[in-house]
Design a protein around this motif. Structure first.
Motif, short mmCIF file in Angstrom:
data_model
loop_
_atom_site.label_atom_id
_atom_site.label_comp_id
_atom_site.label_asym_id
_atom_site.label_seq_id
_atom_site.Cartn_x
_atom_site.Cartn_y
_atom_site.Cartn_z
N VAL A 165 0.83 -1.20 0.00
CA VAL A 165 0.00 0.00 0.00
C VAL A 165 0.87 1.25 0.00
O VAL A 165 2.03 1.23 0.44
CB VAL A 165 -0.94 0.02 1.22
CG1 VAL A 165 -1.87 -1.20 1.20
CG2 VAL A 165 -0.14 0.04 2.51
N ALA A 166 0.31 2.33 -0.52
CA ALA A 166 1.03 3.60 -0.57
C ALA A 166 1.49 4.02 0.82
O ALA A 166 0.75 3.84 1.82
CB ALA A 166 0.13 4.67 -1.18
N ASN A 167 2.70 4.53 0.90
CA ASN A 167 3.33 5.02 2.13
C ASN A 167 3.78 3.92 3.09
O ASN A 167 4.19 4.22 4.21
CB ASN A 167 2.40 6.00 2.87
CG ASN A 167 2.12 7.24 2.04
OD1 ASN A 167 3.02 7.81 1.43
ND2 ASN A 167 0.85 7.65 2.00
N ALA A 168 3.70 2.64 2.65
CA ALA A 168 4.26 1.57 3.47
C ALA A 168 5.78 1.73 3.53
O ALA A 168 6.45 1.95 2.52
CB ALA A 168 3.89 0.21 2.89
N LYS A 169 6.32 1.63 4.72
CA LYS A 169 7.75 1.89 4.93
C LYS A 169 8.61 0.74 4.41
O LYS A 169 8.27 -0.43 4.58
CB LYS A 169 8.03 2.13 6.41
CG LYS A 169 9.50 2.42 6.73
CD LYS A 169 9.69 2.73 8.21
CE LYS A 169 11.16 2.89 8.56
NZ LYS A 169 11.83 3.94 7.76
N LEU A 170 9.73 1.10 3.79
CA LEU A 170 10.75 0.13 3.39
C LEU A 170 11.89 0.15 4.40
O LEU A 170 12.29 1.22 4.86
CB LEU A 170 11.33 0.46 2.02
CG LEU A 170 10.68 -0.19 0.78
CD1 LEU A 170 9.28 0.38 0.56
CD2 LEU A 170 11.55 0.02 -0.44
N THR A 171 12.40 -1.03 4.74
CA THR A 171 13.58 -1.12 5.59
C THR A 171 14.61 -1.99 4.89
O THR A 171 14.35 -3.17 4.61
CB THR A 171 13.24 -1.75 6.96
OG1 THR A 171 12.25 -0.94 7.61
CG2 THR A 171 14.49 -1.82 7.84
N PHE A 172 15.74 -1.42 4.57
CA PHE A 172 16.79 -2.18 3.89
C PHE A 172 17.51 -3.07 4.91
O PHE A 172 17.89 -2.62 5.99
CB PHE A 172 17.77 -1.25 3.20
CG PHE A 172 17.25 -0.70 1.90
CD1 PHE A 172 17.54 -1.34 0.70
CD2 PHE A 172 16.44 0.44 1.88
CE1 PHE A 172 17.04 -0.85 -0.50
CE2 PHE A 172 15.94 0.93 0.69
CZ PHE A 172 16.24 0.29 -0.51
#
Length: 287
Positions: A165-172
């Motif tokens: 979903v839009a604005n879902a956070k990514l964590t590398f």
């Protein structure tokens, strides 16, 4: 006294004793004594040669150990345990699974461009994803081509497990530049094999050629069955708890307390002739 020295001494003593007890030796006795002495000399020379050969090999391993320490130090220099997050990246727009071997997803709020080979997780979406291609950074956005990296690569469907979903956070979780994974199963014997090197990235090839040549200078030409292999694994290590920093492991009801941490383990295995040495070092992981 060693066995071969005792055997040699026996032959000499037999001849001495014969001369003491009688004026002469019979032909049979002389031949027997001479044969024992000859065999003793042959055994002694053979064992002496084997000992010298093994001693020379062990000296080579002592020198190779310095080369292995250098490899570990250079790996430590490129290792980045805390992945770069490239800003505060989020999913730009709702993205549905495509059901293919890869999937494109637009990411925004990037301050720099993630690299091919980087891995990340998406809030609310199961799985870990690896970047296989990217577009130039425009208005903090880039379109990333990704595939799942936490399942077998042979699966036909490696795209998103569920909607992002839009604005879902990514964590590398991993940066390709700074990860030791690309070094896994690196065959240091193939530092001159152009076909093998063609399968590796340029920076890996540079180190392969340097390390392989270094070991070859110390150990000499490899024989059939020899091994010079570098392996990378994640391992769980138990670390003693010492919250009060007194140098003694903390206890609860008399039981030592430990905490489990995941570390990157690098193993370098060297087999030369009949001798095998395994060198290991742990690198601390971060997140």
């Amino acid at each position: 006294m060693s066995t071969h020295q005792a055997f040699l001494t026996l032959g000499v003593e037999l001849i001495k004793n014969k001369f003491k007890k009688q004026k002469g030796l019979s032909i049979v006795e002389a031949i027997t004594a001479s044969t024992i002495l000859a065999i003793s000399v042959v055994v002694f020379m053979t064992l002496q040669s084997e000992q010298e050969k093994r001693f020379t090999l062990l000296r080579k391993f002592d020198k190779a150990a310095y080369a292995v320490d250098l490899i570990f130090e250079e790996l430590n220099a490129v290792y980045a345990p805390k992945p770069n997050q490239y800003g505060d990246p989020v999913v730009f727009q709702n993205t549905n699974p495509s059901g293919g071997s890869t999937q494109s997803i637009v990411i925004s709020a990037l301050t720099s461009l993630p690299e091919v080979g980087d891995r990340f997780v998406i809030a609310g979406v199961p799985g870990t994803y690896e970047i296989t291609a990217n577009t130039a950074l425009t208005n903090t956005r880039s379109t990333l081509t990704v595939k799942r990296s936490d399942v077998p690569n042979t699966l036909p469907n490696l795209s998103l497990a569920t909607n992002a979903v839009a604005n879902a956070k990514l964590t590398f979780t991993l940066n390709a530049n700074g990860s030791l994974e690309p070094y896994d199963d690196l065959d240091l014997l193939k530092y001159q094999d152009n076909t093998y090197k063609a399968t590796l990235s340029s920076d890996i090839v540079t180190n392969l050629e340097k390390w392989g040549d270094l070991l070859n200078n110390h150990l000499g030409r490899a024989l059939s069955g020899d091994k010079r292999l570098l392996e990378v694994d994640d391992v769980t290590v138990n670390i003693p708890v010492d919250d009060n920093n007194d140098g003694v492991t903390d206890q609860i009801s008399g039981v030592d307390q430990f905490t489990s941490v995941t570390k990157t383990q690098v193993t370098i295995t060297i087999k030369q002739d009949t001798v095998t040495e395994i060198f290991r070092r742990h690198f601390t992981n971060g997140s």
